[in-house]
Design a protein around this motif. Sequence first.
Motif, mmCIF file in Angstrom:
data_model
loop_
_atom_site.group_PDB
_atom_site.id
_atom_site.type_symbol
_atom_site.label_atom_id
_atom_site.label_comp_id
_atom_site.label_asym_id
_atom_site.label_seq_id
_atom_site.Cartn_x
_atom_site.Cartn_y
_atom_site.Cartn_z
ATOM 1 N N ALA A 165 6.404 -4.371 5.051
ATOM 2 C CA ALA A 165 5.907 -3.051 5.436
ATOM 3 C C ALA A 165 4.513 -2.862 4.860
ATOM 4 N N GLY A 166 3.536 -3.391 5.597
ATOM 5 C CA GLY A 166 2.175 -3.339 5.088
ATOM 6 C C GLY A 166 1.984 -4.300 3.932
ATOM 7 N N PHE A 167 2.684 -5.425 3.983
ATOM 8 C CA PHE A 167 2.541 -6.455 2.942
ATOM 9 C C PHE A 167 1.383 -7.359 3.361
ATOM 10 N N MET A 168 0.264 -7.241 2.669
ATOM 11 C CA MET A 168 -0.972 -7.876 3.128
ATOM 12 C C MET A 168 -1.166 -9.260 2.498
ATOM 13 N N ARG A 169 -0.132 -10.086 2.628
ATOM 14 C CA ARG A 169 -0.235 -11.461 2.153
ATOM 15 C C ARG A 169 0.374 -12.400 3.173
ATOM 16 N N ILE A 202 -1.234 5.151 16.020
ATOM 17 C CA ILE A 202 -0.321 3.995 16.036
ATOM 18 C C ILE A 202 0.807 4.195 15.016
ATOM 19 N N GLN A 203 0.462 4.774 13.859
ATOM 20 C CA GLN A 203 1.477 4.918 12.804
ATOM 21 C C GLN A 203 2.631 5.832 13.207
ATOM 22 N N VAL A 204 2.343 6.827 14.021
ATOM 23 C CA VAL A 204 3.431 7.686 14.511
ATOM 24 C C VAL A 204 4.488 6.815 15.202
ATOM 25 N N GLU A 205 4.016 5.871 15.990
ATOM 26 C CA GLU A 205 4.936 4.971 16.697
ATOM 27 C C GLU A 205 5.584 3.961 15.748
ATOM 28 N N GLU A 206 4.826 3.493 14.757
ATOM 29 C CA GLU A 206 5.392 2.567 13.759
ATOM 30 C C GLU A 206 6.613 3.182 13.098
ATOM 31 N N HIS A 207 6.462 4.456 12.728
ATOM 32 C CA HIS A 207 7.536 5.127 11.985
ATOM 33 C C HIS A 207 8.754 5.393 12.866
ATOM 34 N N ASN A 231 8.342 -7.967 10.448
ATOM 35 C CA ASN A 231 7.007 -7.444 10.118
ATOM 36 C C ASN A 231 6.628 -6.404 11.161
ATOM 37 N N ILE A 232 5.772 -5.460 10.750
ATOM 38 C CA ILE A 232 5.180 -4.567 11.749
ATOM 39 C C ILE A 232 3.687 -4.807 11.764
ATOM 40 N N HIS A 233 3.162 -4.923 12.990
ATOM 41 C CA HIS A 233 1.733 -5.196 13.156
ATOM 42 C C HIS A 233 1.123 -4.095 14.019
ATOM 43 N N PRO A 234 -0.042 -3.563 13.627
ATOM 44 C CA PRO A 234 -0.621 -2.419 14.340
ATOM 45 C C PRO A 234 -1.434 -2.797 15.582
ATOM 46 N N ALA A 235 -0.831 -3.575 16.463
ATOM 47 C CA ALA A 235 -1.414 -3.897 17.769
ATOM 48 C C ALA A 235 -0.285 -4.395 18.670
ATOM 49 N N GLY A 280 0.796 -1.236 0.000
ATOM 50 C CA GLY A 280 0.000 0.000 0.000
ATOM 51 C C GLY A 280 0.815 1.267 0.000
ATOM 52 N N ASN A 281 0.456 2.161 0.908
ATOM 53 C CA ASN A 281 1.011 3.512 0.959
ATOM 54 C C ASN A 281 2.537 3.546 1.112
ATOM 55 N N GLY A 282 3.044 2.656 1.947
ATOM 56 C CA GLY A 282 4.497 2.611 2.109
ATOM 57 C C GLY A 282 5.060 3.665 3.038
ATOM 58 N N SER A 283 4.265 4.133 4.000
ATOM 59 C CA SER A 283 4.791 5.151 4.915
ATOM 60 C C SER A 283 5.889 4.561 5.804
ATOM 61 N N ASN A 284 5.784 3.289 6.137
ATOM 62 C CA ASN A 284 6.867 2.655 6.907
ATOM 63 C C ASN A 284 8.124 2.510 6.053
ATOM 64 N N LEU A 285 7.950 2.148 4.795
ATOM 65 C CA LEU A 285 9.078 2.135 3.857
ATOM 66 C C LEU A 285 9.744 3.502 3.862
HETATM 67 C C1 GAR Z 1 0.770 -0.311 8.832
HETATM 68 O O1 GAR Z 1 -0.042 0.392 9.733
HETATM 69 C C2 GAR Z 1 1.036 -1.693 9.328
HETATM 70 O O2 GAR Z 1 1.082 -1.768 10.714
HETATM 71 C C3 GAR Z 1 -0.115 -2.440 8.758
HETATM 72 O O3 GAR Z 1 -0.339 -1.895 7.496
HETATM 73 C C4 GAR Z 1 0.024 -0.535 7.522
HETATM 74 C C5 GAR Z 1 0.861 -0.218 6.299
HETATM 75 O O4 GAR Z 1 1.113 1.155 6.208
HETATM 76 N N1 GAR Z 1 0.173 -3.842 8.667
HETATM 77 C C6 GAR Z 1 -0.724 -4.791 8.858
HETATM 78 O O5 GAR Z 1 -1.882 -4.560 9.112
HETATM 79 C C7 GAR Z 1 -0.187 -6.196 8.711
HETATM 80 N N2 GAR Z 1 -1.225 -7.155 8.955
HETATM 81 P P1 GAR Z 1 2.216 1.708 5.226
HETATM 82 O O6 GAR Z 1 1.973 1.051 3.870
HETATM 83 O O7 GAR Z 1 1.942 3.181 5.148
HETATM 84 O O8 GAR Z 1 3.569 1.389 5.783
#
Ligand code: GAR
Length: 207
Positions: free
Chosen positions: A87-91, A170-175, A107-111, A10-15
Motif C-alpha cells: 500500500a504505497g510501498f515504494m520499494r 485517482i485515490q478516491v477510486e483506490e480506496h 499492489n495498487i498502482h495509480p494508473a 507513506g501516508n497509508g490512506s489505502n491501509l
Molecule cells: C497510492 O496512490 C498508490 O497508488 C501509490 O502510492 C500511493 C500511496 O498512498 N503507489 C505507487 O505509486 C506504487 N508505485 P497511501 O500511502 O495514502 O495509501
Amino acid sequence: PLKIGVLASGNGSNLQAIIDQVETGVIQARIACVIANKSDAFALERAKRHGIPAFFLDHRAFAGREAYDAAVVETLRGYGVRLVVLAGFMRIITPVLLEAFPLSIMNIHPALLPAFPGLHAQRQALQYGAKISGCTVHFVDEGTDTGPIVIQAAVPVMGNDTEETLAARIQVEEHRIYPQAVRLFAEGRLQVVGRKVTITDVISTQS
Ligand code: GAR
C-alpha cells in the motif's frame, strides 16, 4: 480468518481504507502487522491507533534488497500472514519476498496498467496527454507493475489537472477497489490462470 500483512512507505490512506472495512466486518480478515521502510510513515501511526503491530524496518540497515526482504518475510511469517498488501510501498521487491508468498502479494498502482508503470504514474499520464487514467490492483510478479490484474477503475483527466488533483481523483477510486480486491481474496474468490484473474461467485451451500 485470513491474516494480512501490509507494507507501506507513506501516508497509508489505502491501509486506512482496508482497516475500516475489516473493522466493520465487510472484509472478514485480520490485519496482522504493518511494516514500513520509513520511520515517519503515517501508515505506522494509523496501525498503532488501531492496535495493529507496526514495524519500521530500515532498508539502510541491511546489506541489500535480498537481506531486507528476508527480514520482511521473517516478520510476516511470524504473524502468520497469508496475504501481503503493498500500500504505497515504494520499494522494488525481490524473489525472496515473491517466492515466500506466491500469488499472495497485491499492489495498487495509480494508473491503468499496462500504461504508465513505475514511478510518477500520474505525472506520466499528464505528460502523455491521456484523457482517462485510473488505478489498478494487481498481483505482484517479478516485473515492475506487470502482474495479473485483479480490478481497475477509471477516472477522467481534466485539462487543468496537476499531479496532485489527478492523484486525489485517482485515490478516491483506490480506496474503493483495494478493499474490494482484498475482500475477494479473503473470500477465496480470485482464481489466477496465467495472466488472467477470474472473480468466481460465492459458492452457495443451499440446495
Ligand atoms: C497510492 O496512490 C498508490 O497508488 C501509490 O502510492 C500511493 C500511496 O498512498 N503507489 C505507487 O505509486 C506504487 N508505485 P497511501 O500511502 O495514502 O495509501
